[in-house]
Design a protein around this motif. Structure first.
Motif, short mmCIF file in Angstrom:
data_model
loop_
_atom_site.label_atom_id
_atom_site.label_comp_id
_atom_site.label_asym_id
_atom_site.label_seq_id
_atom_site.Cartn_x
_atom_site.Cartn_y
_atom_site.Cartn_z
N ASP A 9 -7.31 -0.48 -2.53
CA ASP A 9 -6.73 0.84 -2.76
C ASP A 9 -5.23 0.92 -2.51
O ASP A 9 -4.71 1.96 -2.08
N SER A 10 -4.49 -0.17 -2.77
CA SER A 10 -3.06 -0.18 -2.47
C SER A 10 -2.30 0.91 -3.21
O SER A 10 -1.38 1.53 -2.67
N VAL A 11 -2.66 1.16 -4.47
CA VAL A 11 -1.96 2.19 -5.24
C VAL A 11 -2.36 3.58 -4.77
O VAL A 11 -1.52 4.49 -4.69
N THR A 12 -3.62 3.76 -4.45
CA THR A 12 -4.08 5.05 -3.91
C THR A 12 -3.29 5.41 -2.66
O THR A 12 -2.82 6.55 -2.51
N ARG A 13 -3.11 4.45 -1.78
CA ARG A 13 -2.35 4.70 -0.55
C ARG A 13 -0.87 4.98 -0.85
O ARG A 13 -0.24 5.81 -0.19
N TYR A 14 -0.32 4.30 -1.85
CA TYR A 14 1.08 4.54 -2.23
C TYR A 14 1.27 5.97 -2.73
O TYR A 14 2.24 6.66 -2.36
N ILE A 15 0.36 6.43 -3.59
CA ILE A 15 0.48 7.78 -4.15
C ILE A 15 0.42 8.82 -3.04
O ILE A 15 1.08 9.87 -3.11
N GLU A 16 -0.32 8.53 -1.99
CA GLU A 16 -0.45 9.47 -0.88
C GLU A 16 0.76 9.44 0.06
O GLU A 16 1.17 10.48 0.58
N GLY A 30 3.79 7.04 -0.34
CA GLY A 30 5.06 6.48 -0.80
C GLY A 30 5.32 5.08 -0.28
O GLY A 30 6.36 4.48 -0.58
N ARG A 31 4.39 4.53 0.47
CA ARG A 31 4.55 3.18 1.02
C ARG A 31 3.61 2.22 0.30
O ARG A 31 2.39 2.42 0.31
N TYR A 32 4.18 1.19 -0.33
CA TYR A 32 3.36 0.22 -1.04
C TYR A 32 3.09 -0.97 -0.12
O TYR A 32 4.01 -1.70 0.26
N ASP A 33 1.84 -1.13 0.22
CA ASP A 33 1.45 -2.15 1.20
C ASP A 33 0.22 -2.89 0.67
O ASP A 33 -0.91 -2.65 1.11
N PRO A 34 0.42 -3.81 -0.30
CA PRO A 34 -0.73 -4.55 -0.84
C PRO A 34 -1.38 -5.42 0.23
O PRO A 34 -0.70 -5.99 1.08
N ARG A 35 -2.70 -5.50 0.14
CA ARG A 35 -3.47 -6.26 1.13
C ARG A 35 -4.30 -7.31 0.42
O ARG A 35 -4.48 -7.25 -0.80
N VAL A 87 -8.52 -6.24 -7.12
CA VAL A 87 -7.15 -6.71 -7.25
C VAL A 87 -6.34 -6.10 -6.10
O VAL A 87 -6.19 -4.88 -6.02
N GLY A 88 -5.83 -6.96 -5.24
CA GLY A 88 -5.09 -6.47 -4.08
C GLY A 88 -3.67 -6.07 -4.39
O GLY A 88 -3.11 -5.15 -3.77
N ASN A 89 -3.04 -6.75 -5.36
CA ASN A 89 -1.63 -6.51 -5.68
C ASN A 89 -1.49 -6.41 -7.20
O ASN A 89 -1.10 -7.37 -7.86
N PRO A 90 -1.80 -5.26 -7.78
CA PRO A 90 -1.87 -5.13 -9.23
C PRO A 90 -0.51 -5.28 -9.92
O PRO A 90 0.47 -4.65 -9.54
N SER A 91 -0.49 -6.11 -10.98
CA SER A 91 0.76 -6.39 -11.69
C SER A 91 1.36 -5.16 -12.36
O SER A 91 2.57 -4.95 -12.32
N ASN A 92 0.52 -4.36 -13.01
CA ASN A 92 1.06 -3.25 -13.79
C ASN A 92 1.60 -2.11 -12.95
O ASN A 92 2.20 -1.17 -13.50
N PHE A 93 1.44 -2.20 -11.65
CA PHE A 93 2.05 -1.19 -10.79
C PHE A 93 3.57 -1.21 -10.96
O PHE A 93 4.23 -0.18 -10.80
N ALA A 94 4.13 -2.38 -11.30
CA ALA A 94 5.57 -2.46 -11.53
C ALA A 94 5.99 -1.56 -12.68
O ALA A 94 7.06 -0.92 -12.64
N VAL A 116 -10.00 7.02 -14.57
CA VAL A 116 -9.80 5.66 -15.07
C VAL A 116 -10.15 4.62 -14.01
O VAL A 116 -9.51 4.57 -12.95
N PRO A 117 -11.17 3.78 -14.24
CA PRO A 117 -11.42 2.67 -13.32
C PRO A 117 -10.16 1.79 -13.26
O PRO A 117 -9.67 1.34 -14.29
N SER A 118 -9.65 1.56 -12.05
CA SER A 118 -8.31 0.96 -11.93
C SER A 118 -8.33 -0.28 -11.05
O SER A 118 -8.68 -0.20 -9.87
N GLY A 119 -7.94 -1.42 -11.64
CA GLY A 119 -7.86 -2.67 -10.91
C GLY A 119 -6.46 -3.25 -10.97
O GLY A 119 -5.71 -3.24 -10.00
N ASN A 120 -6.07 -3.73 -12.16
CA ASN A 120 -4.71 -4.25 -12.35
C ASN A 120 -3.78 -3.18 -12.92
O ASN A 120 -2.62 -3.43 -13.16
N TYR A 121 -4.31 -2.00 -13.17
CA TYR A 121 -3.59 -0.79 -13.56
C TYR A 121 -2.96 -0.83 -14.95
O TYR A 121 -2.17 0.04 -15.30
#
Length: 438
Positions: free
Chosen positions: A280-287, A289-294, A306-313, A248-253
């Motif tokens: 890749d903020s979500v990619t890094r989180y999945i690896e 466990g630390r969510y660090d939007p840039r 999208v640096g800080n995707p809304s639907n990640f919530a 899935v191409p993923s931007g705002n998730y």
């Protein structure tokens, strides 16, 4: 069914209220109190069903008795009057082409359904609804055309100046009528931040009824689950492929979140690949466990910038903030611009198939996942989210060829752009909205 806020500090609401509010008063995103399940017997009955029949079955689970069945059927038939092709590239690798709607992008699925649902609920309430949207390209054009002429609604689109394709900008800024475009001198995150601020501004709510058509609105997310269910059942029926991978191409998730809904409803889906670009903020989180939007990085696949995707919530809510649980269902893979261009070329050479950048990111991520996990034979389907013509310059430069523009779009490029340029400051958005209501 009732809907809760992911922030858990707003009262539960009906689907009507969740749709017309868009964002919960506490700033959270609405989620269903429970994800409805289809029994194995119900799933079996849907095998071989049409796209619209599958859409009706899913929508009915979320909508309940809020809309009479005959009107819901008409709404769905009116929304999805175009095909959703599944193309076999090679054995066990498929493309679901989600660009056959009026704006040639997957956002047509969510936007058209949401527009009709909003119009229905607004008429019931006797209100004029102002739909406020931040867009990195295809959302805005789909919303513009989805809501165009829908009674009791008007649309205000915010898009980042210079960061959407020429065709996308023409679609955003030429709809006219009840659609207004704001060109923001910033990036998508600026647009999204301003929209979120508007939803929690009490002074605006005194004179306007605001809602969102971004995937933060639950009623735009629900219809995106339709094409996951359709694809999973089609692969099983036509090719004997059960529980495929979805890349899935993923931007705002929002797209990926809709897939998680479909999987949890019981449709035969194996695993998801969240295919991202350098954002890749979500990619890094999945690896980790630390969510660090840039800050947002501009890439070739602009709609995913999208640096800080809304639907990640919502994803964190569904997985109870447990990244290891999320990783069991979702693998995150980031793809560079260089890899994206190379994939566009190699896919064209191998299969004679033209992919735009976002689809190419999904294809490359699927290849990388199969290579690293050893699941070379696992059936996989990538979501093709836009027609190549929407990213004409990138495709023609990469393939060194000319892409034919569909006849229905040639006239669009000649229309005069109509947009208001604003700075990325909330007070400028608020001033525009207040003038709109005078």
């Amino acid at each position: 069914m009732i809907y809760f806020s992911t922030n858990k500090s707003s009262i539960p609401v009906s689907l009507k209220k969740a749709t017309l509010e868009g964002l919960a008063p506490d700033g959270g995103l609405y989620v269903p109190s429970e994800i409805p399940r289809f029994s194995p017997e119900e799933i079996a009955l849907l095998e071989g069903a049409s796209f619209n029949n599958i859409a009706f079955a899913i929508a009915r689970k979320f909508i309940g008795s809020d809309i009479p069945p005959d009107q819901l059927t008409d709404m769905i038939d009116n929304c999805f009057n175009f095909d959703t092709p599944i193309v076999e590239l090679e054995s066990n690798t498929f493309v679901e082409e989600l660009f056959c709607g009026p704006t040639l992008a997957f956002k047509d699925y969510g936007a058209r359904f949401l527009a009709r649902l909003t119009g229905y609920f607004a008429a019931e309430e006797g209100k004029l609804i102002t739909v406020l949207v931040a867009t990195s390209g295809d959302t805005g054009s789909a919303v513009a055309y989805g809501f165009q002429g829908i009674a009791n609604t008007r649309v205000v689109l915010l898009y980042p100046s210079g960061k959407v394709s020429p065709l996308q900008e023409q679609q955003l800024t030429t709809a006219g009528g009840n659609v207004f475009a704001l060109e923001v001198k910033g990036d998508f995150d600026d647009c999204q931040r301003m929209v979120k601020q508007a939803f929690v501004d009490p002074s605006l709510h005194k004179c306007l009824t605001l809602t969102s058509a971004n995937s933060i609105n639950i009623s735009r997310l629900i219809p995106q689950s339709f094409y996951y269910a359709w694809a999973a059942l089609q692969l099983k029926e036509r090719y004997g492929c059960n529980e495929p991978l979805f890349s899935v191409p993923s931007g705002n998730y929002g797209n990926l979140t809709a897939g998680v809904l479909a999987k949890r409803m019981g449709f035969p889906i194996g695993h998801f690949i969240a295919a991202s670009n350098a954002n890749d903020s979500v990619t890094r989180y999945i690896e980790s466990g630390r969510y660090d939007p840039r800050p947002t990085i501009t890439t070739l696949s602009t709609a995913m910038d999208v640096g800080n995707p809304s639907n990640f919530a919502r994803l964190r809510y569904f997985y109870h903030n447990d990244y290891t649980s999320m990783a069991r269902d979702i693998s995150g893979i980031a793809v560079s611009d260089e890899e994206t261009r190379a994939t566009i070329r190699s896919v064209n050479e191998r299969f004679g198939y033209v992919m735009e950048p976002h689809t190419a990111v999904a294809f490359r991520a699927l290849e990388m996942y199969r290579s690293t996990t050893g699941n070379e034979e696992k059936p996989g389907i990538l979501l093709s989210t836009a027609h190549p013509v929407k990213f004409l310059e990138a495709i023609e430069e990469t393939l060194e060829t000319t892409i034919e523009i569909p006849s229905n779009l040639q006239g669009l490029m000649e229309k005069k752009k109509s947009a208001t340029l604003i700075r990325p400051e909330y007070n400028e958005l608020a001033a525009f909205l207040n003038r709109l209501d005078q």
